[in-house]
Design a protein around this motif. Structure first.
Motif, PDB file in Angstrom:
ATOM      1  N   TYR A  80       5.973   5.679  -8.493  1.00  0.00           N
ATOM      2  CA  TYR A  80       5.967   4.658  -7.455  1.00  0.00           C
ATOM      3  C   TYR A  80       5.749   5.301  -6.091  1.00  0.00           C
ATOM      4  O   TYR A  80       6.289   6.370  -5.801  1.00  0.00           O
ATOM      5  N   SER A  81       4.972   4.633  -5.242  1.00  0.00           N
ATOM      6  CA  SER A  81       4.782   5.093  -3.868  1.00  0.00           C
ATOM      7  C   SER A  81       4.532   3.880  -2.986  1.00  0.00           C
ATOM      8  O   SER A  81       3.959   2.877  -3.418  1.00  0.00           O
ATOM      9  N   SER A  82       4.989   3.965  -1.736  1.00  0.00           N
ATOM     10  CA  SER A  82       4.790   2.862  -0.799  1.00  0.00           C
ATOM     11  C   SER A  82       3.355   2.899  -0.274  1.00  0.00           C
ATOM     12  O   SER A  82       2.702   3.946  -0.259  1.00  0.00           O
ATOM     13  N   VAL A  83       2.864   1.749   0.166  1.00  0.00           N
ATOM     14  CA  VAL A  83       1.483   1.642   0.645  1.00  0.00           C
ATOM     15  C   VAL A  83       1.477   0.963   2.011  1.00  0.00           C
ATOM     16  O   VAL A  83       2.419   0.258   2.380  1.00  0.00           O
ATOM     17  N   ASP A  84       0.405   1.182   2.770  1.00  0.00           N
ATOM     18  CA  ASP A  84       0.256   0.487   4.049  1.00  0.00           C
ATOM     19  C   ASP A  84      -0.804  -0.595   3.990  1.00  0.00           C
ATOM     20  O   ASP A  84      -1.098  -1.250   4.989  1.00  0.00           O
ATOM     21  N   ALA A  85      -1.415  -0.793   2.788  1.00  0.00           N
ATOM     22  CA  ALA A  85      -2.390  -1.872   2.595  1.00  0.00           C
ATOM     23  C   ALA A  85      -2.439  -2.212   1.109  1.00  0.00           C
ATOM     24  O   ALA A  85      -2.220  -1.338   0.259  1.00  0.00           O
ATOM     25  N   LEU A  86      -2.747  -3.468   0.810  1.00  0.00           N
ATOM     26  CA  LEU A  86      -2.878  -3.912  -0.576  1.00  0.00           C
ATOM     27  C   LEU A  86      -4.343  -3.850  -0.986  1.00  0.00           C
ATOM     28  O   LEU A  86      -5.216  -4.398  -0.303  1.00  0.00           O
ATOM     29  N   THR A  87      -4.606  -3.171  -2.096  1.00  0.00           N
ATOM     30  CA  THR A  87      -5.960  -2.969  -2.592  1.00  0.00           C
ATOM     31  C   THR A  87      -6.310  -4.030  -3.628  1.00  0.00           C
ATOM     32  O   THR A  87      -5.496  -4.321  -4.506  1.00  0.00           O
ATOM     33  N   PRO A  88      -7.503  -4.631  -3.558  1.00  0.00           N
ATOM     34  CA  PRO A  88      -7.897  -5.628  -4.556  1.00  0.00           C
ATOM     35  C   PRO A  88      -7.792  -5.093  -5.985  1.00  0.00           C
ATOM     36  O   PRO A  88      -8.084  -3.922  -6.242  1.00  0.00           O
ATOM     37  N   MET A  89      -7.341  -5.954  -6.894  1.00  0.00           N
ATOM     38  CA  MET A  89      -7.204  -5.712  -8.325  1.00  0.00           C
ATOM     39  C   MET A  89      -5.925  -4.969  -8.695  1.00  0.00           C
ATOM     40  O   MET A  89      -5.644  -4.787  -9.874  1.00  0.00           O
ATOM     41  N   LEU A  90      -5.135  -4.535  -7.709  1.00  0.00           N
ATOM     42  CA  LEU A  90      -3.866  -3.892  -8.005  1.00  0.00           C
ATOM     43  C   LEU A  90      -2.711  -4.867  -7.767  1.00  0.00           C
ATOM     44  O   LEU A  90      -2.838  -5.841  -7.021  1.00  0.00           O
ATOM     45  N   GLY A  91      -1.572  -4.591  -8.412  1.00  0.00           N
ATOM     46  CA  GLY A  91      -0.360  -5.356  -8.204  1.00  0.00           C
ATOM     47  C   GLY A  91       0.700  -4.484  -7.536  1.00  0.00           C
ATOM     48  O   GLY A  91       0.629  -3.245  -7.593  1.00  0.00           O
ATOM     49  N   TYR A  92       1.696  -5.119  -6.916  1.00  0.00           N
ATOM     50  CA  TYR A  92       2.683  -4.399  -6.121  1.00  0.00           C
ATOM     51  C   TYR A  92       4.069  -5.018  -6.276  1.00  0.00           C
ATOM     52  O   TYR A  92       4.211  -6.229  -6.497  1.00  0.00           O
ATOM     53  N   TRP A  93       5.088  -4.165  -6.120  1.00  0.00           N
ATOM     54  CA  TRP A  93       6.469  -4.621  -6.028  1.00  0.00           C
ATOM     55  C   TRP A  93       6.835  -4.843  -4.568  1.00  0.00           C
ATOM     56  O   TRP A  93       6.493  -4.043  -3.702  1.00  0.00           O
ATOM     57  N   VAL A  94       7.562  -5.931  -4.301  1.00  0.00           N
ATOM     58  CA  VAL A  94       8.102  -6.177  -2.972  1.00  0.00           C
ATOM     59  C   VAL A  94       9.406  -6.959  -3.137  1.00  0.00           C
ATOM     60  O   VAL A  94       9.534  -7.790  -4.042  1.00  0.00           O
ATOM     61  N   LYS A  95      10.373  -6.694  -2.263  1.00  0.00           N
ATOM     62  CA  LYS A  95      11.663  -7.376  -2.322  1.00  0.00           C
ATOM     63  C   LYS A  95      11.811  -8.299  -1.121  1.00  0.00           C
ATOM     64  O   LYS A  95      11.510  -7.911   0.010  1.00  0.00           O
ATOM     65  N   VAL A  96      12.286  -9.528  -1.386  1.00  0.00           N
ATOM     66  CA  VAL A  96      12.461 -10.491  -0.301  1.00  0.00           C
ATOM     67  C   VAL A  96      13.904 -10.978  -0.260  1.00  0.00           C
ATOM     68  O   VAL A  96      14.606 -11.023  -1.279  1.00  0.00           O
ATOM     69  N   LEU A  97      14.326 -11.358   0.943  1.00  0.00           N
ATOM     70  CA  LEU A  97      15.700 -11.793   1.183  1.00  0.00           C
ATOM     71  C   LEU A  97      15.970 -13.161   0.580  1.00  0.00           C
ATOM     72  O   LEU A  97      17.065 -13.452   0.106  1.00  0.00           O
ATOM     73  N   GLN A  98      14.949 -14.029   0.592  1.00  0.00           N
ATOM     74  CA  GLN A  98      15.094 -15.367   0.048  1.00  0.00           C
ATOM     75  C   GLN A  98      13.738 -15.867  -0.422  1.00  0.00           C
ATOM     76  O   GLN A  98      12.703 -15.295  -0.092  1.00  0.00           O
ATOM     77  N   SER A  99      13.756 -16.921  -1.201  1.00  0.00           N
ATOM     78  CA  SER A  99      12.513 -17.478  -1.721  1.00  0.00           C
ATOM     79  C   SER A  99      11.646 -17.996  -0.574  1.00  0.00           C
ATOM     80  O   SER A  99      12.156 -18.499   0.433  1.00  0.00           O
ATOM     81  N   GLY A 100      10.342 -17.862  -0.742  1.00  0.00           N
ATOM     82  CA  GLY A 100       9.415 -18.316   0.291  1.00  0.00           C
ATOM     83  C   GLY A 100       7.990 -18.002  -0.106  1.00  0.00           C
ATOM     84  O   GLY A 100       7.652 -18.010  -1.300  1.00  0.00           O
ATOM     85  N   GLN A 101       7.169 -17.692   0.871  1.00  0.00           N
ATOM     86  CA  GLN A 101       5.753 -17.409   0.623  1.00  0.00           C
ATOM     87  C   GLN A 101       5.295 -16.210   1.439  1.00  0.00           C
ATOM     88  O   GLN A 101       5.747 -16.007   2.581  1.00  0.00           O
ATOM     89  N   LEU A 102       4.399 -15.419   0.850  1.00  0.00           N
ATOM     90  CA  LEU A 102       3.689 -14.363   1.561  1.00  0.00           C
ATOM     91  C   LEU A 102       2.259 -14.823   1.774  1.00  0.00           C
ATOM     92  O   LEU A 102       1.621 -15.327   0.853  1.00  0.00           O
ATOM     93  N   ILE A 103       1.747 -14.640   2.971  1.00  0.00           N
ATOM     94  CA  ILE A 103       0.374 -15.034   3.285  1.00  0.00           C
ATOM     95  C   ILE A 103      -0.426 -13.770   3.571  1.00  0.00           C
ATOM     96  O   ILE A 103      -0.172 -13.068   4.558  1.00  0.00           O
TER      97      ILE A 103
END
Length: 223
Positions: free
Chosen positions: A192-215
Motif C-alpha cells: 500500500y502507498s498513498s497517492v496525490d492523484a487518482l489514475t484511471p482504471m485503478l481503485g483506491y482505499w479512502v476513509k471518511v468520517l460519515q456517509s456522503g459523496q466524493l466528487i
C-alpha cells in the motif's frame, strides 16, 4: 454542428439522422428548422451515423440532399498494465457488457467489492473499486464515453472506490458534506502507498468520517 447552404425562398428545412445509409432507421428528425445550422447531443459516440436535409418552399418539399456520414468524437480509449497477482481495478466509464469475464477475461479470481465485508460480484459499475487477481501482468484496454466528473457514494469508515476517466488530483476532489475525508487515498501495488492523484482504471482505499459523496472533478485538472 451540422451546416448546409441556404436557399432563397425557403420557409423551413427537414433534417434527418439515421443509423443506416438507407434511412430506414431514423434516429432523429426535425421538419421545423428555419436556420441552416443545427446541433444535437446524446448520440452514441461508438456508432456511425448518416444525415441529410431537404427544403420547403411555396411548392412543397424538395428532394433530400446527398447523404453525409459522421461519428461522434467524444469516445476515449484507455489502457493500463496491471501487475501479476492481486490488483485493485475500476471502470473509467460504463461498458456495454460490464461482466468481469468480458472485461478481464484472463482473471484467475472473482472480482470482490468491499461493503464492510468482501463480496464477490460479476458485474462491475463505475465508481467502485474491486480486488482482482491475474496470473501474469497484462495490459487491459477499455473504450467509452468519459464524464467530466464522477460522484461516488461513500459510507462511514473505509471505502474501496473507483477512479474517473481522467487523472484526478486529490486536491480537486470535493465532498458532500464538506470535510468528511479523514485519510489519504491508498493504492495497492504489491504494497500500500498513498497517492496525490487518482489514475484511471485503478481503485483506491479512502476513509471518511460519515456517509456522503466524493466528487472527482477532472475538469479542474490543469493542462
Amino acid at each position: 454542428p451540422f451546416v448546409w447552404n441556404s436557399i432563397a425562398g425557403i420557409s423551413r428545412y427537414n433534417f434527418q439522422i439515421s443509423a443506416t445509409n438507407s434511412f430506414d432507421s431514423i434516429v432523429y428528425q426535425d421538419s421545423t428548422i428555419v436556420d441552416t445550422t443545427f446541433s444535437i447531443t446524446g448520440l452514441d459516440s461508438l456508432l456511425n451515423y448518416y444525415w441529410r436535409v431537404r427544403a420547403m418552399n411555396a411548392a412543397g418539399w424538395g428532394l433530400f440532399s446527398e447523404t453525409w456520414s459522421f461519428t461522434q468524437s467524444d469516445s476515449q480509449v484507455i489502457s493500463y498494465r496491471f501487475n501479476e497477482g492481486w490488483n485493485i481495478v475500476s471502470l473509467p466509464f460504463a461498458q456495454a457488457d460490464d461482466r468481469k469475464s468480458v472485461i478481464f477475461p484472463s482473471a484467475v479470481s472473482s472480482t470482490f467489492l468491499y461493503d464492510n465485508v468482501y463480496v464477490p460480484c460479476e458485474n462491475l459499475v463505475v465508481g467502485r473499486g474491486y480486488w482482482l487477481k491475474l496470473d501474469s501482468a497484462e495490459t487491459i484496454t477499455m473504450k467509452g464515453i468519459p464524464n467530466q466528473s464522477e460522484t461516488l457514494n461513500v459510507f462511514t469508515g473505509w471505502n474501496l472506490i473507483g477512479s474517473a476517466a481522467e487523472l484526478c488530483p486529490i486536491g480537486s476532489i470535493s465532498t458532500i458534506p464538506a470535510g468528511i475525508i479523514i485519510s489519504g487515498f491508498y493504492k495497492y501495488d504489491g504494497i500500500y502507498s498513498s497517492v496525490d492523484a487518482l489514475t484511471p482504471m485503478l481503485g483506491y482505499w479512502v476513509k471518511v468520517l460519515q456517509s456522503g459523496q466524493l466528487i472527482l472533478n477532472t475538469t479542474l485538472v490543469a493542462v
